[in-house]
Design a protein around this motif. Structure first.
Motif, PDB file in Angstrom:
ATOM      1  N   TYR B  80     -24.614   9.005  10.057  1.00 47.92           N
ATOM      2  CA  TYR B  80     -23.230   9.379  10.333  1.00 47.92           C
ATOM      3  C   TYR B  80     -22.721   8.609  11.536  1.00 47.92           C
ATOM      4  O   TYR B  80     -23.381   8.581  12.576  1.00 47.92           O
ATOM      5  CB  TYR B  80     -23.173  10.888  10.592  1.00 47.92           C
ATOM      6  N   PHE B  93     -30.433  -1.996  22.095  1.00 47.09           N
ATOM      7  CA  PHE B  93     -31.713  -1.720  21.444  1.00 47.09           C
ATOM      8  C   PHE B  93     -32.019  -0.221  21.474  1.00 47.09           C
ATOM      9  O   PHE B  93     -32.379   0.381  20.460  1.00 47.09           O
ATOM     10  CB  PHE B  93     -32.836  -2.500  22.135  1.00 47.09           C
ATOM     11  N   ASP B  94     -31.845   0.390  22.653  1.00 48.94           N
ATOM     12  CA  ASP B  94     -32.133   1.824  22.778  1.00 48.94           C
ATOM     13  C   ASP B  94     -31.175   2.663  21.935  1.00 48.94           C
ATOM     14  O   ASP B  94     -31.570   3.681  21.367  1.00 48.94           O
ATOM     15  CB  ASP B  94     -32.042   2.254  24.241  1.00 48.94           C
ATOM     16  N   LEU B  97     -32.374   2.398  18.494  1.00 47.15           N
ATOM     17  CA  LEU B  97     -33.648   3.123  18.429  1.00 47.15           C
ATOM     18  C   LEU B  97     -33.416   4.632  18.302  1.00 47.15           C
ATOM     19  O   LEU B  97     -34.197   5.351  17.675  1.00 47.15           O
ATOM     20  CB  LEU B  97     -34.488   2.820  19.676  1.00 47.15           C
ATOM     21  N   LEU B  98     -32.314   5.096  18.891  1.00 45.95           N
ATOM     22  CA  LEU B  98     -31.976   6.520  18.803  1.00 45.95           C
ATOM     23  C   LEU B  98     -31.805   6.946  17.343  1.00 45.95           C
ATOM     24  O   LEU B  98     -32.074   8.094  16.993  1.00 45.95           O
ATOM     25  CB  LEU B  98     -30.694   6.782  19.600  1.00 45.95           C
ATOM     26  N   GLY B  99     -31.377   6.004  16.502  1.00 45.79           N
ATOM     27  CA  GLY B  99     -31.257   6.306  15.074  1.00 45.79           C
ATOM     28  C   GLY B  99     -32.597   6.665  14.445  1.00 45.79           C
ATOM     29  O   GLY B  99     -32.654   7.298  13.397  1.00 45.79           O
ATOM     30  N   LEU B 120     -30.980  -4.778  13.759  1.00 48.32           N
ATOM     31  CA  LEU B 120     -30.249  -5.611  14.720  1.00 48.32           C
ATOM     32  C   LEU B 120     -30.019  -7.001  14.138  1.00 48.32           C
ATOM     33  O   LEU B 120     -28.925  -7.560  14.238  1.00 48.32           O
ATOM     34  CB  LEU B 120     -31.036  -5.728  16.037  1.00 48.32           C
ATOM     35  N   ARG B 148     -27.065   1.992  14.360  1.00 49.64           N
ATOM     36  CA  ARG B 148     -27.842   3.201  14.634  1.00 49.64           C
ATOM     37  C   ARG B 148     -27.950   4.068  13.384  1.00 49.64           C
ATOM     38  O   ARG B 148     -29.026   4.566  13.049  1.00 49.64           O
ATOM     39  CB  ARG B 148     -27.196   4.013  15.755  1.00 49.64           C
ATOM     40  N   GLN B 152     -31.507   5.033  10.776  1.00 54.33           N
ATOM     41  CA  GLN B 152     -32.005   6.313  10.255  1.00 54.33           C
ATOM     42  C   GLN B 152     -32.616   6.134   8.866  1.00 54.33           C
ATOM     43  O   GLN B 152     -33.207   7.067   8.337  1.00 54.33           O
ATOM     44  CB  GLN B 152     -30.843   7.334  10.168  1.00 54.33           C
TER      45      GLN B 152
END
Lengths: 357, 250
Positions: B80, B93-94, B97-99, B120, B148, B152
């Motif tokens: 989403y 990148f972070d 990465l949260l995804g 990316l 992101r 997921q």
């Protein structure tokens, strides 16, 4: 995708995270150096050799008392309380999405002060002392600590319950915190109005944060609470990162935002309540520690939480060492030092802030 | 059929917002939700990934009932990109990465980093990977947000006005990315869009939402002047400019 670029991204990223770990380790190292200096500094003139001998268990009676009962507990208490206040501030700033969130935002400090006021004024826990070292003394420190703790937790629970009524949004929490905090401040003022001079003096004295109040027993309790919640916060570091991306984003990543907000705020408040009730009010560490590290390392909580912890410990230890040594043998209240150093440093950070938070 | 929504009904404070919503999206397809402000478009998106809980109705993804899953399991299936997102002081990148969060246990694995790297690269964000989000332009940030959601590894991607704050070039670039992602990753994309021409250009199917219910839903054939006039309350002409269908308000 060509393999060279892929390797570059990967190594670039590892270098970047490695640099964060390095900064955290350096801050920790700096704290250790400062700790060594702090053991040696003090009104009783001790040589480093004497200190070393005592630490190795070879000191005489007088040295043992000074090192083991006065200086070491003080250093440990400053470091642990600094860690706790800074980590609590870090988590509150994230959960309330407000860079100025700190224990006083939720009224925790005001609640603790009210509790102390009840103990000192209504329950008679404070009186004059005859020696000139301190003008006042708290007769029953445990009663004051217990009352302060209850005051702080009462505020926290009131604020969290009020926030639940209106939906657990940052706005609801901040508004409830400010309202409940002022209510407790007002109640403290009313109590003071009907108190004797001595009682008011005792309360003011209690309100100044003082690291020297903690003995090993209290330090163990602080370390236990700070340790437990540090682990809890670390376990939630990905959740806090998600909250930074916005509430909706966090929910879409499967984060139960309300739940982690309530639990996180409770943990941060509990840490603060324990520290404040043992040591008195110490401001700015919860703001400065996380804010400095956010600027150095960025907002990734995987690194920001431990970084805030060591920076908070370092700052409070430094403040306390200054408080003890700057006009020795007089020991200034550490709360005054943190505010004196903290306010300008904070303004400096704001003016040259390279980020919106 | 990868996503199928049936009988969704949602009320806010007793006021019905969505009624009798039923549609489905195939693998590799982009569905655009169209309608006026306040028609319930964003609400519908949030009901699909259960940020909001509909009063009744079902959402099936690959035949699994979404509402019987935990929010973490839903997050592994539905990506989403919200309309508003915070920049913040984390690197690209972070942020991507949260995804991986719904897949991560205690710490990100090699595989998580590898997926971030791949996403990316596919969105040409490699050069920005160590930049902070608050240093990015609007178009770059929007690409990161989509990256992101793709990290997921969703079956369904929901986008709320992905192009609303972008300039012309970035609008087309972002929509191209979305379209390619749908085809290459074989996922269903549902997006809310205000720009009818952009929708015509990149969406495979269209869903007109009016007063909380479906006015019409289908392929290019539903993009008629009559439908658009009825839903938006303004008369339009739908013409062809070369091969490209365009909507022009009259």
């Amino acid at each position: 995708m060509d393999q060279g670029t892929a390797e570059n991204i990967y190594h670039g990223y590892l270098k970047y995270t490695g640099r964060k770990i390095l900064i955290i380790l350096l801050t920790f190292l700096l704290s250790v150096v400062l700790g060594v200096y702090a053991v040696n500094a003090g009104s009783a003139d001790l040589s480093p050799a004497q200190v070393l001998l005592t630490l190795l268990g070879e000191g005489d009676e007088r040295l043992n008392v000074i090192i083991w009962n006065i200086r070491l507990p003080r250093i440990a208490a400053a470091f642990i309380a600094g860690i706790g206040l800074s980590v609590a501030g870090c988590v509150m700033q994230n959960l309330l999405q407000n860079p100025l969130a700190s224990p006083s935002t939720l009224g925790v400090s005001q609640g603790a002060a009210f509790g102390a006021a009840v103990a000192i004024i209504a329950l008679g826990a404070g009186s004059l002392q005859s020696t000139s070292a301190d003008a006042v003394v708290i007769n029953s420190p445990y009663l004051v600590s217990a009352a302060a703790f209850m005051g702080a937790m009462l505020t926290t629970i009131t604020v969290l319950m009020l926030a639940r009524l209106r939906g657990v949004t940052p706005e609801a929490m901040i508004l409830a915190g400010v309202a409940v905090g002022s209510l407790f401040s007002a109640a403290t003022v009313v109590l003071q109005y009907f108190a004797s001079d001595v009682q008011v003096a005792s309360l003011v004295f209690w309100t100044f944060g003082d690291i020297g109040r903690a003995s090993w027993g209290e330090i163990k309790i602080m370390a236990f609470v700070v340790g437990i919640f540090f682990l809890y916060f670390m376990a939630n570091r990905w959740n806090y990162n998600a909250v930074d991306g916005g509430e909706e984003t966090a929910k879409s990543l499967g984060v139960n935002v309300e739940r982690i907000r309530i639990l996180g705020m409770f943990g941060a408040s509990l840490i603060t309540a324990v520290i404040v009730s043992f040591l008195g009010i110490i401001s700015f560490i919860g703001l400065l520690g996380p804010q400095i590290m956010r600027r150095l390392l960025g907002g990734d909580h995987r690194f920001l939480i431990p970084a805030s912890a060591v920076m908070g410990g370092f700052l409070l230890l430094a403040s306390d060492t200054i408080a003890r040594t700057i006009i020795a043998p007089v020991v200034l209240p550490v709360g005054a030092v943190t505010s004196f150093m903290g306010a300008p440093l904070f303004l400096y950070l704001l003016t040259r802030g390279n980020s919106r938070r | 059929m990868i996503l199928s929504v049936d009988g969704i009904e949602f009320s806010y404070n007793g006021r019905p917002v969505l009624r009798d919503i039923k549609f489905s999206v195939n693998r590799g397809e982009v569905l655009s939700i169209l309608g006026n402000n306040g028609a319930g478009k964003t609400t519908l998106l949030r009901c699909i990934n259960r940020i909001l809980k509909p009063k009744r109705g079902t959402v099936l993804i690959d035949g699994n009932d979404l509402f019987s899953l935990s929010s973490r399991e839903i997050a592994r299936r539905v990506g989403y990109a919200a309309q508003r997102h915070e920049g913040g002081r984390i690197t690209v990148f972070d942020a991507v990465l949260l995804g991986r969060k719904p897949h991560i246990g205690w710490e990100a694995s090699e595989k998580d980093l590898e997926i971030v790297r791949e996403v990316l690269a596919s969105l040409s964000l490699e050069d920005l990977s160590l930049r902070y989000l608050d240093e990015l332009s609007g178009g770059e940030l929007q690409r990161v947000i989509i990256a992101r959601a793709l990290a997921q590894e969703p079956r369904v991607l929901l986008l709320d006005e992905p192009t609303s704050s972008l300039d012309l070039k970035n609008q087309y670039e972002v929509m191209k990315i979305v379209k390619d992602a749908a085809e290459e990753r074989r996922i269903a994309v549902v997006l809310v869009m205000h720009d009818l021409n952009l929708a015509l250009r990149f969406a495979d199917r269209f869903l007109f939402l009016k007063d909380g219910t479906i006015y019409d839903c289908g392929g290019l054939e539903v993009m008629t002047p009559e439908n658009i006039s009825a839903v938006y309350g303004i008369s339009v002409a739908v013409e062809k400019l070369g091969d490209i269908p365009v909507v022009v308000p009259l």
